[in-house]
Design a protein around this motif. Structure first.
Motif, PDB file in Angstrom:
ATOM      1  N   GLU A 148       0.833  -1.210   0.000  1.00  0.00           N
ATOM      2  CA  GLU A 148       0.000   0.000   0.000  1.00  0.00           C
ATOM      3  C   GLU A 148       0.863   1.253   0.000  1.00  0.00           C
ATOM      4  O   GLU A 148       2.005   1.232   0.444  1.00  0.00           O
ATOM      5  CB  GLU A 148      -0.915  -0.008   1.232  1.00  0.00           C
ATOM      6  CG  GLU A 148      -1.912  -1.141   1.179  1.00  0.00           C
ATOM      7  CD  GLU A 148      -2.749  -1.280   2.447  1.00  0.00           C
ATOM      8  OE1 GLU A 148      -3.753  -1.982   2.378  1.00  0.00           O
ATOM      9  OE2 GLU A 148      -2.384  -0.694   3.485  1.00  0.00           O
ATOM     10  N   ILE A 149       0.284   2.333  -0.496  1.00  0.00           N
ATOM     11  CA  ILE A 149       1.018   3.588  -0.626  1.00  0.00           C
ATOM     12  C   ILE A 149       1.002   4.356   0.696  1.00  0.00           C
ATOM     13  O   ILE A 149      -0.054   4.587   1.267  1.00  0.00           O
ATOM     14  CB  ILE A 149       0.380   4.477  -1.719  1.00  0.00           C
ATOM     15  CG1 ILE A 149       0.393   3.738  -3.067  1.00  0.00           C
ATOM     16  CG2 ILE A 149       1.068   5.826  -1.816  1.00  0.00           C
ATOM     17  CD1 ILE A 149       1.743   3.554  -3.667  1.00  0.00           C
ATOM     18  N   ASP A 150       2.165   4.724   1.162  1.00  0.00           N
ATOM     19  CA  ASP A 150       2.249   5.462   2.412  1.00  0.00           C
ATOM     20  C   ASP A 150       2.985   6.782   2.160  1.00  0.00           C
ATOM     21  O   ASP A 150       4.144   6.785   1.761  1.00  0.00           O
ATOM     22  CB  ASP A 150       3.011   4.614   3.437  1.00  0.00           C
ATOM     23  CG  ASP A 150       3.055   5.285   4.797  1.00  0.00           C
ATOM     24  OD1 ASP A 150       2.437   6.366   4.926  1.00  0.00           O
ATOM     25  OD2 ASP A 150       3.702   4.741   5.704  1.00  0.00           O
ATOM     26  N   THR A 151       2.309   7.900   2.378  1.00  0.00           N
ATOM     27  CA  THR A 151       2.953   9.194   2.134  1.00  0.00           C
ATOM     28  C   THR A 151       3.138   9.979   3.428  1.00  0.00           C
ATOM     29  O   THR A 151       3.397  11.170   3.409  1.00  0.00           O
ATOM     30  CB  THR A 151       2.111  10.041   1.154  1.00  0.00           C
ATOM     31  OG1 THR A 151       0.763  10.032   1.600  1.00  0.00           O
ATOM     32  CG2 THR A 151       2.189   9.495  -0.245  1.00  0.00           C
ATOM     33  N   GLN A 152       2.984   9.276   4.566  1.00  0.00           N
ATOM     34  CA  GLN A 152       3.060   9.965   5.852  1.00  0.00           C
ATOM     35  C   GLN A 152       4.386  10.681   6.079  1.00  0.00           C
ATOM     36  O   GLN A 152       4.421  11.783   6.608  1.00  0.00           O
ATOM     37  CB  GLN A 152       2.863   8.948   6.993  1.00  0.00           C
ATOM     38  CG  GLN A 152       1.470   8.434   7.117  1.00  0.00           C
ATOM     39  CD  GLN A 152       0.522   9.458   7.714  1.00  0.00           C
ATOM     40  OE1 GLN A 152       0.285  10.510   7.114  1.00  0.00           O
ATOM     41  NE2 GLN A 152      -0.002   9.181   8.870  1.00  0.00           N
ATOM     42  N   ASP A 153       5.486  10.035   5.697  1.00  0.00           N
ATOM     43  CA  ASP A 153       6.796  10.608   5.998  1.00  0.00           C
ATOM     44  C   ASP A 153       7.361  11.429   4.854  1.00  0.00           C
ATOM     45  O   ASP A 153       8.535  11.799   4.867  1.00  0.00           O
ATOM     46  CB  ASP A 153       7.797   9.484   6.340  1.00  0.00           C
ATOM     47  CG  ASP A 153       7.324   8.703   7.554  1.00  0.00           C
ATOM     48  OD1 ASP A 153       6.674   9.328   8.416  1.00  0.00           O
ATOM     49  OD2 ASP A 153       7.575   7.488   7.618  1.00  0.00           O
ATOM     50  N   ILE A 154       6.554  11.699   3.850  1.00  0.00           N
ATOM     51  CA  ILE A 154       7.047  12.471   2.703  1.00  0.00           C
ATOM     52  C   ILE A 154       6.778  13.951   2.948  1.00  0.00           C
ATOM     53  O   ILE A 154       5.667  14.321   3.329  1.00  0.00           O
ATOM     54  CB  ILE A 154       6.339  12.014   1.406  1.00  0.00           C
ATOM     55  CG1 ILE A 154       6.509  10.511   1.183  1.00  0.00           C
ATOM     56  CG2 ILE A 154       6.821  12.816   0.203  1.00  0.00           C
ATOM     57  CD1 ILE A 154       7.910  10.057   0.878  1.00  0.00           C
ATOM     58  N   ALA A 155       7.810  14.767   2.733  1.00  0.00           N
ATOM     59  CA  ALA A 155       7.635  16.208   2.931  1.00  0.00           C
ATOM     60  C   ALA A 155       6.577  16.718   1.955  1.00  0.00           C
ATOM     61  O   ALA A 155       6.481  16.222   0.825  1.00  0.00           O
ATOM     62  CB  ALA A 155       8.952  16.937   2.694  1.00  0.00           C
ATOM     63  N   GLN A 156       5.821  17.690   2.409  1.00  0.00           N
ATOM     64  CA  GLN A 156       4.676  18.139   1.619  1.00  0.00           C
ATOM     65  C   GLN A 156       5.046  18.571   0.206  1.00  0.00           C
ATOM     66  O   GLN A 156       4.337  18.293  -0.758  1.00  0.00           O
ATOM     67  CB  GLN A 156       4.016  19.298   2.360  1.00  0.00           C
ATOM     68  CG  GLN A 156       2.620  19.575   1.854  1.00  0.00           C
ATOM     69  CD  GLN A 156       2.120  20.922   2.321  1.00  0.00           C
ATOM     70  OE1 GLN A 156       2.598  21.452   3.309  1.00  0.00           O
ATOM     71  NE2 GLN A 156       1.175  21.475   1.616  1.00  0.00           N
ATOM     72  N   GLU A 157       6.193  19.260   0.079  1.00  0.00           N
ATOM     73  CA  GLU A 157       6.536  19.779  -1.255  1.00  0.00           C
ATOM     74  C   GLU A 157       6.997  18.669  -2.194  1.00  0.00           C
ATOM     75  O   GLU A 157       7.131  18.866  -3.382  1.00  0.00           O
ATOM     76  CB  GLU A 157       7.586  20.898  -1.170  1.00  0.00           C
ATOM     77  CG  GLU A 157       8.998  20.455  -0.798  1.00  0.00           C
ATOM     78  CD  GLU A 157       9.222  20.469   0.710  1.00  0.00           C
ATOM     79  OE1 GLU A 157       8.243  20.333   1.458  1.00  0.00           O
ATOM     80  OE2 GLU A 157      10.387  20.610   1.131  1.00  0.00           O
TER      81      GLU A 157
END
Lengths: 289, 505
Positions: free
Chosen positions: B380-389
């Motif tokens: 599954e795709i996890d974007t929690q730790d990705i900086a917003q930009e």
């Protein structure tokens, strides 16, 4: 007399307040907690002081600084070039010894009545001038506005031909006359054009949106606009597919206010700077009587 | 003096002509002939993530190796999207475009803005043809011709209803909401006890759509598309789907607007419902609204997730109007090849890669692993730790039902609601493949839109002194605006569609 002055002050203060209060509300809103703003609306003093809006914008600080630089460059170079070319054109058209002046004036005037429309305009700039994604595309399309040319032309018409003639008798060349004699006299008119052009360049996002596709070349207004779109984009995507990005809790209303403040920046200084010349223009008129 | 001018003009003219000829020449050389790898451009929506160079590095590596091309995405600004999109189509600037029913796909295809790929897709890219179900290909045809590669992931936007704070419902001991009257009871119980809470709200974009929620009024009706259901124009399901009726003539409609008037007079509806600019999501989150009408199921999981983050003690629920839940039609969103593209086959092959190859799909849909997203063990795709930009924000319209991954950080009840209910009850739209052609009725539609805003929206929000009289007025206005001509045109097109479909069998 005193009563009159008091009333005058009161009226002026009243109108000044009408102008300033929204600005103060914008400032305090941008320093407030988003939830409070949504709940109670705007206020003169910040409710629940918070820097969240500015923190949210700080994420984009690199992009903001870069676009600030570009916008300042565009404004300064664009305004300088516009003033130079507009005054030069206007001056030539105002000279009675230029025999084609009416024909050329009509040619310029004609473009205000009929234009090719957006598609040909776009094609000329992208496919013939190859200006897409270039710095100059932000400046060239707005360089010569017919309205400004006629403003200069009519302003300079008031300068007697004898002034130019006597300069020529004294040995001045054409460009020297324009630069040293005509331009200083045209200051009030040029200040007006400079103010409008500079504001126009500063606030322009449309040219960026049409001709610039590389984000590192966006102007300030367009960058800010994009940041806002970003927030909406995430929301839309999240609604579409259950994708969540952790951006839901970011402020939106207060970010808008903070952005408005950031974009205001140096522009507030334009008017006081140009005002000097407006006053000068008025006094010139009064002495002439 | 005259001679000097003439000479100057001639010199200038020659200069301009030479300049344009040389620059055209340079351009041709740039695009063809040389050994340069062709660069294909594609217009998309969204924004450029700040680390897009990583994305292109990876994409270039794959496309150069597999197809001998590079691909560049150009984002169209969403504020002015339709103008800029049309501008790009007119000038034929890009090779590939996003498209879809909501972007006037049929009209653009009929105007030859796109390349027809009916046969090409089978011969040049057989794997792509095999990867997409035949229903989707058939449903995306326009006048028997194919112009697009349809997305196969679907929206389920037709299911609409009332989303509300269930924690408030239990707090004030209100019975479960199962009808419109229950909605009113809920508002009656909550509003006096929760200071600062406004009445019924609706998002600005969707506030004028009561009639569109046809299930809401309990009528056996079928949306024909083109936004006509907003004016109450639908076909009935029980017959052959070729005759059009107006919901406004149905007695249930009068019942609903009368009820709305009672609600409004009673203070259950936000006084700003027609003019307010605040987003329903924002109002719900700020705790200034207890529920929003005119929402669809997508709001449910979005708000669910939002509140889980911001107000863990809140619960939301949705009362769904009726049980009709259609998959959105085929070709609702799609990708197309521009009619003026110099590399149509390469474009098609690129599309094929994206829709049949996991690596391409993940890259185009989610960005670079580790930089734009992380992958959990469950895939599954996890974007929690990705900086917003650095979040991947290109909106590329490749959605493939088989390749799309789930989001790790979803609403805790997402699976239960989405998989368990929305997906399970979704049916194929009986008018799948019908493409309304509005070219002959555009003036009438513009007039209808005016009437809708001025007369129908207030009526449906309950702002009316006498619903019976105002409804009659509304019908007269719609007659003047040309509703009969629209119905005629619509029935003609529906009949033609029915015949076309019969001919396929």
């Amino acid at each position: 007399m005193k009563v009159f002055i008091a009333i005058g002050y009161f009226v002026l203060l009243f109108f000044a307040a009408i102008c300033v209060i929204p600005f103060i509300m914008m400032l305090s809103g941008s320093l407030s907690n988003e939830q409070e703003v949504l709940k109670y609306g705007y206020s003169i003093l910040p409710r629940q002081f918070s820097l969240d809006a500015y923190k949210a914008l700080l994420v984009y600080s690199n992009q903001l600084i870069r676009s600030y630089t570009i916008t300042i460059e565009v404004t300064v170079i664009g305004t300088g070039l516009t003033l130079f070319l507009t005054s030069l054109t206007g001056y030539v058209l105002s000279r009675s010894d230029f025999i084609y002046r009416d024909k050329v004036s009509f040619f310029i005037y004609f473009t205000t009545l009929f234009s090719g429309g957006i598609v040909p305009w776009y094609m000329v700039i992208t496919q013939y001038l190859h200006l897409k994604n270039s710095f100059w595309v932000l400046i060239v399309p707005t360089l010569l506005a017919p309205f400004n040319i006629f403003l200069v032309k009519n302003f300079l018409k008031a300068i007697p031909d004898s002034l130019v003639e006597s300069a020529r008798i004294d040995g001045a060349k054409e460009f020297y006359i324009y630069w040293k004699i005509i331009l200083p006299l045209a200051k009030p008119c040029l200040a007006t054009i400079a103010l409008f052009t500079a504001l126009g360049h500063w606030n322009n996002w449309y040219l960026s949106s049409v001709f610039i596709t590389q984000p590192e070349k966006y102007t300030l207004q367009y960058v800010l606009y994009n940041i806002m779109q970003n927030a909406q984009y995430f929301e839309q995507q999240a609604r579409q597919s259950g994708i969540t990005t952790g951006t839901q809790s970011l402020p939106k209303e207060t970010v808008k206010l903070a952005m408005a403040l950031i974009t205001t920046g140096p522009v507030v200084l334009f008017y006081p700077f140009a005002q000097k010349y407006f006053v000068e223009g008025l006094t010139i008129g009064s002495v002439k009587g | 003096m005259k001679n000097l001018f003439k000479r100057t003009f001639v010199v200038l003219l020659i200069a301009v002509v030479t300049f344009s000829i040389t620059s055209c020449g340079a351009n041709e050389e740039e695009n063809g002939g040389s050994d340069k790898v062709p660069e294909l451009t594609m217009a998309v929506l969204g924004n450029v993530p700040s680390n897009s160079e990583l994305f292109y590095e990876k994409l270039d590596e794959m496309t150069k190796r597999d197809l001998g091309i590079t691909v560049r995405l150009v984002t169209l600004p969403s504020a002015d999207v339709m103008n800029q999109y049309n501008l790009a189509l007119t000038t034929g600037e890009y090779d590939m475009y996003l498209s879809g029913n909501w972007m006037n796909h049929a009209a653009n295809a009929r105007a030859n803005a796109f390349l027809e790929i009916t046969d090409m897709v089978k011969t040049v890219t057989p794997a792509l043809y095999a990867a997409i179900p035949k229903d989707d290909w058939d449903g995306s045809m326009i006048d028997g011709k194919l112009y697009c590669i349809p997305q196969t992931t679907r929206d389920y936007s037709t299911i609409s209803g009332f989303i509300y704070r269930d924690d408030l419902r239990t707090k004030y001991n209100v019975a479960e909401i199962k009808s419109l009257d229950d909605v009113a009871d809920f508002l009656r119980a909550v509003l006096p006890n929760e200071p600062g809470m406004s009445g019924l709200i609706a998002s600005p974009a969707r506030k004028y759509t009561y009639a569109k929620n046809h299930d809401y009024v309990g009528i056996d009706a079928q949306d024909v598309g083109g936004g006509l259901a907003v004016y109450g124009l639908v076909t009935t399901q029980s017959n052959d789907l070729t005759s059009v009726v107006s919901l406004l003539d149905d007695p249930v409609y009068l019942e609903v607007i009368t009820k709305m008037k009672q609600w409004y007079d009673e203070g259950l509806v936000n006084k700003d419902i027609l003019s307010g600019q605040l987003n329903a999501t924002d109002m719900m989150r700020a705790g200034t609204a207890a529920g929003s009408i005119g929402t669809d199921a997508r709001d449910l999981w979005y708000w669910g997730q939002t509140f889980e983050e911001t107000h863990p003690d809140w619960n939301i629920e949705m009362y769904m109007f009726g049980a009709v839940n259609y998959k959105s039609r085929s070709g609702q969103t799609s990708v197309v090849i521009g009619a003026k593209s110099k590399y149509p086959e390469l474009c098609l092959k690129f599309f094929e890669k994206v829709r049949t190859n996991r690596d391409y799909y993940d890259l185009m849909f989610y960005g670079v692993k580790g930089a734009n997203y992380n992958l959990t063990e469950a895939g599954e795709i996890d974007t929690q730790d990705i900086a917003q930009e650095n979040l991947y924000t290109y909106w590329t319209f490749w959605g493939d039902e088989n390749l799309t991954r789930k989001q790790a950080n979803r609403w805790s009840r997402f699976d239960e609601v989405y998989d368990g209910f929305v997906l399970a009850t979704a049916r194929v739209d009986p008018l799948n493949g019908f493409q309304l052609d509005t070219s002959a009725i555009s003036a009438e539609l513009a007039a209808m839109q005016q009437v809708q805003t001025q007369y129908q929206a207030p009526l449906e929000a309950g702002i009316s002194a006498d619903p019976v009289e105002d409804l009659e007025k509304l019908k007269i206005r719609y007659k003047d605006a040309g509703i009969d001509k629209i119905i005629n045109a619509l029935e003609g097109q529906l009949k033609a569609f029915a015949e076309y479909r019969a001919s396929l069998k």
